[in-house]
Write a protein that holds these residues in place. Structure first.
Motif, PDB file in Angstrom:
ATOM      1  N   UNK A  39      -3.894  12.664   7.077  1.00  0.00           N
ATOM      2  CA  UNK A  39      -4.632  13.387   8.105  1.00  0.00           C
ATOM      3  C   UNK A  39      -4.033  14.784   8.163  1.00  0.00           C
ATOM      4  N   UNK A  40      -4.851  15.784   7.906  1.00  0.00           N
ATOM      5  CA  UNK A  40      -4.364  17.156   7.910  1.00  0.00           C
ATOM      6  C   UNK A  40      -4.184  17.597   9.358  1.00  0.00           C
ATOM      7  N   UNK A  41      -2.950  17.785   9.735  1.00  0.00           N
ATOM      8  CA  UNK A  41      -2.623  18.144  11.110  1.00  0.00           C
ATOM      9  C   UNK A  41      -1.215  18.717  11.144  1.00  0.00           C
ATOM     10  N   UNK A  80       0.858  -1.182   0.000  1.00  0.00           N
ATOM     11  CA  UNK A  80       0.000   0.000   0.000  1.00  0.00           C
ATOM     12  C   UNK A  80       0.896   1.235   0.000  1.00  0.00           C
ATOM     13  N   UNK A  81       0.584   2.195  -0.846  1.00  0.00           N
ATOM     14  CA  UNK A  81       1.398   3.413  -0.908  1.00  0.00           C
ATOM     15  C   UNK A  81       2.793   3.103  -1.400  1.00  0.00           C
ATOM     16  N   UNK A  82       2.924   2.786  -2.689  1.00  0.00           N
ATOM     17  CA  UNK A  82       4.190   2.277  -3.227  1.00  0.00           C
ATOM     18  C   UNK A  82       5.391   3.180  -2.964  1.00  0.00           C
ATOM     19  N   UNK A  83       5.162   4.468  -2.791  1.00  0.00           N
ATOM     20  CA  UNK A  83       6.272   5.387  -2.533  1.00  0.00           C
ATOM     21  C   UNK A  83       6.452   5.688  -1.047  1.00  0.00           C
ATOM     22  N   UNK A  84       5.651   5.039  -0.203  1.00  0.00           N
ATOM     23  CA  UNK A  84       5.680   5.325   1.235  1.00  0.00           C
ATOM     24  C   UNK A  84       6.504   4.280   1.980  1.00  0.00           C
ATOM     25  N   UNK A  85       7.182   4.741   3.016  1.00  0.00           N
ATOM     26  CA  UNK A  85       7.884   3.843   3.930  1.00  0.00           C
ATOM     27  C   UNK A  85       7.195   3.979   5.272  1.00  0.00           C
ATOM     28  N   UNK A  90       1.503   5.274  10.025  1.00  0.00           N
ATOM     29  CA  UNK A  90       2.392   6.418  10.222  1.00  0.00           C
ATOM     30  C   UNK A  90       3.640   6.166   9.377  1.00  0.00           C
ATOM     31  N   UNK A  91       4.047   7.177   8.601  1.00  0.00           N
ATOM     32  CA  UNK A  91       5.274   7.023   7.816  1.00  0.00           C
ATOM     33  C   UNK A  91       6.478   7.493   8.643  1.00  0.00           C
ATOM     34  N   UNK A  92       7.657   7.363   8.057  1.00  0.00           N
ATOM     35  CA  UNK A  92       8.888   7.707   8.776  1.00  0.00           C
ATOM     36  C   UNK A  92       9.043   9.198   9.042  1.00  0.00           C
ATOM     37  N   UNK A  93       8.243  10.018   8.396  1.00  0.00           N
ATOM     38  CA  UNK A  93       8.262  11.462   8.662  1.00  0.00           C
ATOM     39  C   UNK A  93       7.281  11.840   9.767  1.00  0.00           C
ATOM     40  N   UNK A  94       6.552  10.860  10.325  1.00  0.00           N
ATOM     41  CA  UNK A  94       5.589  11.136  11.385  1.00  0.00           C
ATOM     42  C   UNK A  94       4.229  11.578  10.884  1.00  0.00           C
ATOM     43  N   UNK A  95       3.989  11.442   9.577  1.00  0.00           N
ATOM     44  CA  UNK A  95       2.683  11.792   9.012  1.00  0.00           C
ATOM     45  C   UNK A  95       1.734  10.605   9.159  1.00  0.00           C
ATOM     46  N   UNK A  96       0.451  10.910   9.343  1.00  0.00           N
ATOM     47  CA  UNK A  96      -0.564   9.884   9.576  1.00  0.00           C
ATOM     48  C   UNK A  96      -1.491   9.798   8.368  1.00  0.00           C
ATOM     49  N   UNK A  97      -1.725   8.576   7.900  1.00  0.00           N
ATOM     50  CA  UNK A  97      -2.594   8.315   6.755  1.00  0.00           C
ATOM     51  C   UNK A  97      -3.620   7.255   7.144  1.00  0.00           C
ATOM     52  N   UNK A  98      -4.855   7.378   6.630  1.00  0.00           N
ATOM     53  CA  UNK A  98      -5.894   6.379   6.854  1.00  0.00           C
ATOM     54  C   UNK A  98      -6.625   6.102   5.550  1.00  0.00           C
ATOM     55  N   UNK A  99      -7.214   4.881   5.439  1.00  0.00           N
ATOM     56  CA  UNK A  99      -7.990   4.515   4.260  1.00  0.00           C
ATOM     57  C   UNK A  99      -8.952   3.383   4.626  1.00  0.00           C
ATOM     58  N   UNK A 154     -11.666   7.639   9.497  1.00  0.00           N
ATOM     59  CA  UNK A 154     -10.450   7.969   8.757  1.00  0.00           C
ATOM     60  C   UNK A 154      -9.861   9.313   9.179  1.00  0.00           C
ATOM     61  N   UNK A 155     -10.665  10.154   9.812  1.00  0.00           N
ATOM     62  CA  UNK A 155     -10.156  11.424  10.324  1.00  0.00           C
ATOM     63  C   UNK A 155      -9.848  12.459   9.257  1.00  0.00           C
TER      64      UNK A 155
END
Length: 185
Positions: free
Chosen positions: A63-65, A13-18, A32-41, A49-50
């Motif tokens: 998640x816009x935050x 999921x998210x081929x460019x995401x780690x 949560x990615x390595x940059x601390x960003x939160x994604x839901x689906x 999903x927030x």
């Protein structure tokens, strides 16, 4: 993977995401990615999903935050996460059972039932949380001092508006939601 199909084999999921952490509810997933960003689906009937809507999404939605996130906890139809500053935020369904509790000191069913965006959860005066996990009827969190608190509706706690510290003399390291009661060690 851009679909709503059930898979019997793993699919990236998210081929460019780690990703550094992932958590899932009944029909939704957050990571949560390595940059601390939160994604839901996934399913978003209750706002779990927030993302500010109740629309289902078949690919990761950020998640816009302004927060950076360190822990994502699942709930069946709600989501909770711990920000890098140690605060708990929750969104989604079942506020009546206490998954989302004590926002600004008051449990207000009308304001928090099915919230589609993250809201700060004031569980105690202490705001240095490490872990948060939930299930359908409750949520639990472990603070940095290893104290375990739970709120919601399960054996031993029936008033979702009052978080309860569990066995004060113990130092807790992990909590996980299970049907009816949490498990912790």
């Amino acid at each position: 993977d851009g679909t709503f199909k059930f898979r019997s084999n793993p699919k990236r999921i998210g081929k460019d995401m780690k990703w550094k952490m992932v958590g899932g509810g009944v029909l939704h997933t957050c990571a949560i990615n390595h940059e601390g960003e939160l994604f839901c689906w996934g399913d978003n009937e209750w706002g779990q999903l927030g993302i500010g809507t109740y629309e289902n999404k078949n690919s990761p939605q950020k998640i816009i935050s302004k927060k950076s996130w360190k822990y994502i906890g699942k709930g069946d139809f709600h989501t909770c996460a711990v920000s890098e500053d140690g605060s708990i935020y929750c969104w989604g369904n079942k506020a009546g059972y206490g998954e989302i509790s004590r926002t600004q000191g008051i449990l207000d069913m009308k304001k928090i039932f099915g919230m589609p965006t993250p809201h700060l959860v004031q569980v105690s005066d202490f705001q240095d949380w490490e872990i948060v996990e939930g299930e359908t009827l409750y949520t639990c969190g472990i603070r940095s001092d290893n104290a375990l608190f739970c709120w919601g509706d399960f054996v031993g706690i029936r008033d979702g508006s009052n978080p309860m510290q569990i066995e004060k003399e113990k130092e807790w390291k992990y909590v996980r939601g299970s049907i009816g009661n949490p498990c912790a060690m």
